[in-house]
Write an enzyme that holds these catalytic residues in place. Structure first.
Site, PDB file in Angstrom:
ATOM      1  N   GLY A 184     -11.368 -11.802  51.643  1.00 27.19           N
ATOM      2  CA  GLY A 184     -11.354 -13.009  52.460  1.00 27.19           C
ATOM      3  C   GLY A 184      -9.929 -13.330  52.896  1.00 27.19           C
ATOM      4  O   GLY A 184      -8.973 -12.663  52.477  1.00 27.19           O
ATOM      5  N   GLN A 236      -7.874 -15.661  52.062  1.00 26.69           N
ATOM      6  CA  GLN A 236      -6.978 -15.925  50.928  1.00 26.69           C
ATOM      7  C   GLN A 236      -7.344 -15.031  49.737  1.00 26.69           C
ATOM      8  O   GLN A 236      -7.400 -15.486  48.596  1.00 26.69           O
ATOM      9  CB  GLN A 236      -7.064 -17.395  50.528  1.00 26.69           C
ATOM     10  CG  GLN A 236      -6.305 -18.331  51.451  1.00 26.69           C
ATOM     11  CD  GLN A 236      -4.798 -18.131  51.368  1.00 26.69           C
ATOM     12  OE1 GLN A 236      -4.267 -17.576  50.404  1.00 26.69           O
ATOM     13  NE2 GLN A 236      -4.096 -18.573  52.387  1.00 26.69           N
ATOM     14  N   SER A 237      -7.577 -13.766  49.988  1.00 25.93           N
ATOM     15  CA  SER A 237      -7.985 -12.857  48.918  1.00 25.93           C
ATOM     16  C   SER A 237      -6.882 -12.656  47.874  1.00 25.93           C
ATOM     17  O   SER A 237      -5.771 -12.210  48.203  1.00 25.93           O
ATOM     18  CB  SER A 237      -8.345 -11.499  49.532  1.00 25.93           C
ATOM     19  OG  SER A 237      -8.481 -10.523  48.513  1.00 25.93           O
ATOM     20  N   ASN A 238      -7.204 -12.979  46.627  1.00 22.46           N
ATOM     21  CA  ASN A 238      -6.263 -12.690  45.535  1.00 22.46           C
ATOM     22  C   ASN A 238      -6.147 -11.183  45.313  1.00 22.46           C
ATOM     23  O   ASN A 238      -5.093 -10.674  44.946  1.00 22.46           O
ATOM     24  CB  ASN A 238      -6.755 -13.330  44.233  1.00 22.46           C
ATOM     25  CG  ASN A 238      -6.756 -14.841  44.294  1.00 22.46           C
ATOM     26  OD1 ASN A 238      -5.759 -15.452  44.648  1.00 22.46           O
ATOM     27  ND2 ASN A 238      -7.891 -15.443  43.968  1.00 22.46           N
ATOM     28  N   ALA A 274      -6.424  -8.818  47.606  1.00 21.64           N
ATOM     29  CA  ALA A 274      -5.571  -8.224  48.643  1.00 21.64           C
ATOM     30  C   ALA A 274      -4.097  -8.454  48.300  1.00 21.64           C
ATOM     31  O   ALA A 274      -3.262  -7.554  48.424  1.00 21.64           O
ATOM     32  CB  ALA A 274      -5.910  -8.815  50.009  1.00 21.64           C
TER      33      ALA A 274
END
Ligand SMILES: *Cc1c(COP(=O)(O)O)cnc(C)c1O
Length: 335
Positions: free
Chosen positions: A72, A74-76, A78
């Site tokens: 997403g 705000q992917s943690n 990524a």
């Protein structure tokens, strides 16, 4: 092949602490212990680097120079991939979904987007924004990018959403061995964690069974419904057991989707107030996308009588701080 024979890169600061969090007992309604996987590292911290220790070791073993993954806005996951790839000298290409929360599905989020996206950019990751529709076909999108990169002479390796496949989940089998060493002889009654792609829950269930940590683990869905995650977790468990046939059948997994809130990354007012109370009561910081919803879900499960108030519960704190910092505005008077 056994799990021990698979390569693993050292990325995390281990063991993470296991602490009693008595300040949370009244809010949750049970005896709360916390496994501090929000402290697996510095800015790269959270649950994802335990999976990346396995996945990036596999990437390096095949001679990869580029890592593709997705998530997403705000992917943690990524962000953890971007930072750990920078540390290992690998190029990271991130396929991030537009249109989460308040961002538009039409245009890429502005350069001012903070939180995880700021860290992705600072780490030098290449961000490719994809629409919600494209995101539903994320594996095909990454596979075709992998072909393109290969044709251009790169050696790309694809890490699935959340690092959640059998190999990544083995990182959480190892986490449960760590818990076993820390907890002494008395098992927990339940383990609880947030569930966004299922790899953490799969690894916890396998590791809890192998190491006698608990008979039951709760996975609190933050986006899809319980059925979707039951299927995903079963698939990941099967993959992990194929990689390490010495793994026993997993502990019982109970997927609960009653605390997922209005949407992925969005809390309702009761959840937000609960999160603020939990931070005040414990000094632990929970996030609105994952850990805040999971702890809230645990409190609901106790309130409903699905978990007895006498239970000793191990809450796996999976991180997520940058996602909280990207949502300051939604907290209004609570913060
Ligand atoms: C990704 C994530 C989770 C969920 O873990 P999965 O293995 O994807 O189910 C939980 N908490 C945080 C903070 C995360 O970033």
């Amino acid at each position: 092949m056994t799990g021990a024979a698979l390569p693993r890169t050292t990325l995390a600061h281990l063991p993470t602490p296991l602490r009693r969090a008595a300040g949370l007992d009244a809010l949750v309604g049970a005896e709360v212990w916390v496994k501090r996987d929000d402290a697996t590292g510095g800015a790269e911290a959270g649950n994802k680097i335990r999976k990346l220790e396995m996945l990036l070791a596999a990437a390096q073993a095949e001679g990869a120079d580029t890592v593709l993954t997705c998530g997403g806005t705000q992917s943690n996951h990524a962000r953890a991939t971007a930072l750990t790839c920078a540390a290992l000298g690998l190029r990271a290409v991130l396929f991030l979904r537009r249109g989460d929360g308040t961002s538009s599905d039409e245009a890429p989020p502005p350069a001012s987007v903070g939180g995880n996206v700021l860290l992705d950019r600072l780490a030098g990751a290449e961000i490719r924004w994809i629409s919600r529709a494209e995101y539903t076909r994320r594996n095909e999108v990454m596979a075709s990018a992998q072909e393109e990169l290969r044709a251009a002479g790169a050696k790309p390796y694809v890490v699935p959403e959340g690092g959640s496949n059998g190999l990544g989940a083995l990182g959480y089998v190892e986490a449960m061995r760590e818990v076993k060493e820390q907890m002494g002889d008395r098992p927990f009654d339940v383990i609880a964690a947030a569930c966004g792609s299922g790899g953490t829950a799969a690894g916890i269930a396998l590791g809890a069974a192998r190491h006698g940590v608990a008979k039951e683990t709760w996975a609190f869905a933050v986006c899809d419904d319980a059925k979707t995650f039951e299927t995903a977790i079963a698939r990941i468990v099967a993959e992990a057991r194929a990689l390490d046939p010495s793994l026993p059948a997993p502990a019982k997994v109970r997927v609960c989707d009653r605390a997922r809130g209005p949407a992925y990354g969005v809390m309702d007012d009761a959840q937000r107030a609960f999160l603020a109370s939990a931070v005040r009561a414990s000094g632990l910081v929970f996030d609105p996308v994952y850990t805040g919803k999971a702890l809230y879900g645990l409190s609901l499960a106790v309130r409903r009588g699905d978990i007895p108030p006498s239970a000793r519960a191990l809450f796996v704190h999976t991180g997520g701080l940058p996602g909280l910092l990207a949502q300051a505005a939604s907290f209004g008077e609570l913060a």
